[in-house]
Write an enzyme that holds these catalytic residues in place. Structure first.
Site, mmCIF file in Angstrom:
data_model
loop_
_atom_site.group_PDB
_atom_site.id
_atom_site.type_symbol
_atom_site.label_atom_id
_atom_site.label_comp_id
_atom_site.label_asym_id
_atom_site.label_seq_id
_atom_site.Cartn_x
_atom_site.Cartn_y
_atom_site.Cartn_z
ATOM 1 C CB CYS A 111 -0.921 -0.023 1.212
ATOM 2 S SG CYS A 111 -2.600 0.042 0.705
ATOM 3 C CG HIS A 144 -3.814 -3.901 3.492
ATOM 4 N ND1 HIS A 144 -2.761 -3.425 4.232
ATOM 5 C CD2 HIS A 144 -4.458 -2.819 3.002
ATOM 6 C CE1 HIS A 144 -2.768 -2.109 4.204
ATOM 7 N NE2 HIS A 144 -3.782 -1.713 3.444
ATOM 8 C CD GLU A 202 -1.371 -6.388 5.747
ATOM 9 O OE1 GLU A 202 -1.024 -6.869 4.647
ATOM 10 O OE2 GLU A 202 -1.494 -5.163 5.932
#
Ligand code: XMP
Length: 509
Positions: free
Chosen positions: A79, A167, A169
Site C-alpha cells: 500500500c 493488504h 496480511e
C-alpha cells in the site's frame, strides 16, 4: 546466525498483523518505526514497507532512505510502501476518484512472477487506500491488476523489489499468506526455522552470555508472562535467579499457595512474601480507582525493594515484557494515551540501579504460551486468564476491606469453577466477578433481604485492547447465579455485563 525480515512501520493499523503472519510462517521478523530505524539488522533477509494513514503527497508524508535497502535486499511495499517507491521513482500517485476500500478480485496476474506463484485468477484481495498509483516508470512492470486498479502489484526490473496496493496480511485477502510466503521464502529465501524450541535454545545461550555469573531478581505474578520469563532464566542461570512472589491480599481464593507450590515444583528459587496486611492497610479509606492503583503500585515497590535488598549483589531485574508492549511504546505514534495506569513490576525506583533483562520482549502473547508449553509450564498457569496486577482491588468498586475481599473471592471462585465444569473457561479470554458498591432488596424464605450485588464479566479478545462480551448460554448463567446466591452469604443479586470494549473497558475500574 538468526535470519530476520525487517518490517518498516509507517503507522498502519495492520503493521502488527504483517508481523504475526510472518511469524506464523515460522520466520523471525522485527517491526521498526520508519523514524527510528536501526543502523544494522542482524541476518537481514528482506524488507517489508507497511501501509500508512498518510498520503504520499502530504507535506509531512513519512519518508525513508530507500537506497539503503533497494537492490541490496528484497523489498516488498504494501500500500503506502508501494506508492512511496512508485512516486520516488518517477511514477504518478494521485488521490483517486475511486477510493478503494474492501473486497476486490485480481483480474490479471503475471503467471511468471515469483510473488504471484500459486495465486489463482480472481483471488480476493482486501483494499484500503485513498491514493492510487496511476502510472509507473518504464522499469516497473505490472504483475497483478483488479478491474479498478491496473497497478494492483508491480515489480521493478533488475531488482527484487515489489509493490502491492492491497493488504495480504488481512484475513479477507484469501491468498495473502501464499503471497507473503512467496516473498519471504521464495524471494528472500528465509528458512522457516523459527519455533518455540529454537527460541528456547537460542535465548538460553544469549541469556548465559549476557548474564554470566550475575544474580537476577524477578517478580512473579502468577501470570503466564512472568512465569515463562522465570523458567527461561532458570534454565539459563539456575540458582542465580531469585524470584519473589508477593501476596497483596487481592489475589483469587487460595491462589497464593497454589501458585507458589507450582513454582516450587518447577524447581524455581522463589520466595513467597505475604504482604497482604500491608496492602490492605495502605488501601484503607481509598475509593478512587486511580488512587487505589497508585497505592497498590507503591506498596508493591516498597515490598519488592525490601525483599530485593535481602539478596546480596543483585545487578539485574528481569521483566516479563512482551512484544506488543514494546511495539506500543516505540510505535510511530509514540506511547498511547494513558487510560488506566497499569502498575506492573516495571516501575521500580531508579535508586535500585538495576539493569533490566526482558527475555520475552520479542514474542507475541500466543508465542509466549507456545514457549511456555515447550518449557513444560503446568496448564494451571499456562492457560489461566489474564489477571490485573492490582487484582481484586479494582474489582471491588469503592473502598476495600478484608471482608469485601473475602466475599468477592468466594463469588469469583464459584463463578470460575462453574465455567471450568461447563467447559467454558478455555473458550473465554478473561472472566471475573465485580463487587458493586450498592445493596438491593431481595427475599429469601419469608425474609426480606437487603444485600450486595455482584456483576459477572466474561470477554473474548486477542490482546485486551478490544474485547466483546461472551454469549454464555442462559442455563449456565442460571446455574452460576443460583450457586453464588446460595453459597455466598451477603449476596442476593447477580447481574451479567453485556458491554464491549470500546466503549467500556474490561475491568470496571
Ligand atoms: P482494561 O480494563 O483496560 O483492561 O480494558 C485490559 C487488560 O488489562 C488488565 N488490566 C491491568 N493489568 N495492571 C495490570 O497488570 C492494571 O492496573 C490493569 N488494569 C487492567 C485487564 O485485566 C485486562 O486484561
Amino acid at each position: 546466525m538468526i535470519e530476520t525480515l525487517l518490517i518498516i512501520d509507517f503507522g498502519s493499523q495492520y503493521t502488527q498483523l504483517i508481523a504475526r503472519r510472518i511469524r506464523e510462517l515460522n520466520i523471525y521478523c522485527e517491526i521498526h518505526p520508519y523514524n527510528k530505524l536501526p543502523n544494522k539488522v542482524e541476518g537481514l533477509k528482506g524488507v517489508i514497507l507497511s501501509g500508512s494513514p498518510f498520503s504520499t503527497k502530504a507535506t509531512d508524508a513519512p519518508m525513508i532512505e530507500l537506497s539503503k535497502y533497494r537492490s541490496k535486499t528484497p523489498v516488498l511495499g504494501v500500500c503506502y510502501g508501494a506508492q512511496l517507491m512508485a512516486l520516488t521513482s518517477g511514477g504518478d500517485v494521485q488521490q483517486s476518484e475511486i477510493r478503494e476500500y474492501g473486497r476486490a478480485n485480481l483480474s490479471y496476474i503475471d503467471p511468471k512472477s515469483a510473488l504471484m506463484q500459486d495465486i489463482p485468477l480472481q483471488s480476493q484481495v482486501w483494499m484500503s487506500h485513498a491514493d492510487t498509483i496511476l502510472s509507473i516508470p518504464d522499469n516497473f512492470s505490472v504483475i497483478a491488476s483488479t478491474s479498478n486498479v491496473k497497478v494492483a502489484s508491480y515489480k521493478i526490473e533488475n531488482e527484487e523489489t515489489y509493490g502491492i496496493q492491497f493488504h495480504p496480511e488481512v484475513y479477507h485477502s484469501t491468498d495473502g499468506m501464499t503471497l507473503l510466503k512467496n516473498f519471504a521464502v521464495g524471494i528472500c529465501q528465509c528458512e522457516q526455522n523459527w519455533s518455540p524450541d529454537s527460541f528456547v535454545e537460542s535465548s538460553i545461550r544469549d541469556l548465559q552470555k549476557q548474564l554470566g555469573n550475575d544474580k537476577v531478581i524477578l517478580g512473579l505474578s502468577g501470570g503466564v508472562d512472568s512465569s515463562v520469563a522465570a523458567l527461561l532464566l532458570h534454565k539459563a542461570i539456575g540458582k542465580n535467579l531469585h524470584c519473589i512472589f508477593v501476596d497483596n491480599g487481592l489475589l483469587r481464593k487460595n491462589e497464593f499457595n497454589q501458585v507458589l507450590e507450582s513454582y516450587k515444583n518447577l524447581g524455581l528459587n522463589v520466595k513467597g512474601v505475604d504482604a497482604s496486611a500491608e496492602f490492605i492497610s495502605n488501601l484503607s479509606g481509598i475509593s478512587d480507582p486511580e488512587a487505589k492503583r497508585k497505592a497498590i503500585g507503591k506498596t508493591f515497590i516498597d515490598v519488592f525493594d525490601r525483599e530485593a535488598h535481602q539478596i546480596e549483589d543483585v545487578n539485574w531485574l528481569a521483566q516479563g515484557t512482551i512484544y506488543p508492549d514494546i511495539i506500543e511504546s516505540i510505535s510511530v505514534k509514540g506511547p498511547s494515551a494513558t487510560i488506566k495506569s497499569h502498575h506492573n513490576v516495571g516501575g521500580l525506583p531508579d535508586y535500585m540501579k538495576l539493569k533490566v533483562v526482558e527475555p520475552l520482549k520479542l514474542l507475541f502473547k500466543d508465542e509466549v504460551r507456545r514457549v511456555g508449553k515447550a518449557l513444560k509450564l503446568p496448564s494451571n498457569i499456562l492457560n489461566r486468564h489474564p489477571f490485573p496486577g492490582p487484582g481484586l482491588g479494582i474489582r471491588i468498586l469503592g473502598d476495600i476491606t478484608v471482608d469485601k475481599v473475602k466475599l468477592l473471592q468466594e463469588v469469583d471462585h464459584v463463578y470460575i469453577e462453574n465455567l471450568k465444569e461447563a467447559g467454558w473457561y478455555d473458550k473465554i479470554w478473561q472472566a471475573g466477578a465485580v463487587l458493586l458498591p450498592i445493596q438491593s432488596v431481595g427475599v429469601m424464605g419469608d425474609e426480606r433481604t437487603y444485600e450486595k450485588v455482584v456483576a459477572l464479566r466474561a470477554v473474548t479478545s486477542t490482546d485486551g485492547m478490544t474485547a466483546d462480551w461472551v454469549h454464555i448460554p442462559y442455563e449456565i448463567l442460571a446455574k452460576i447465579s443460583n450457586d453464588i446466591i446460595n453459597k455466598v452469604p451477603g449476596v442476593n443479586r447477580v447481574v451479567y455485563d453485556i458491554s464491549s470494549k470500546p466503549p467500556s473497558t474490561i475491568e470496571w475500574e
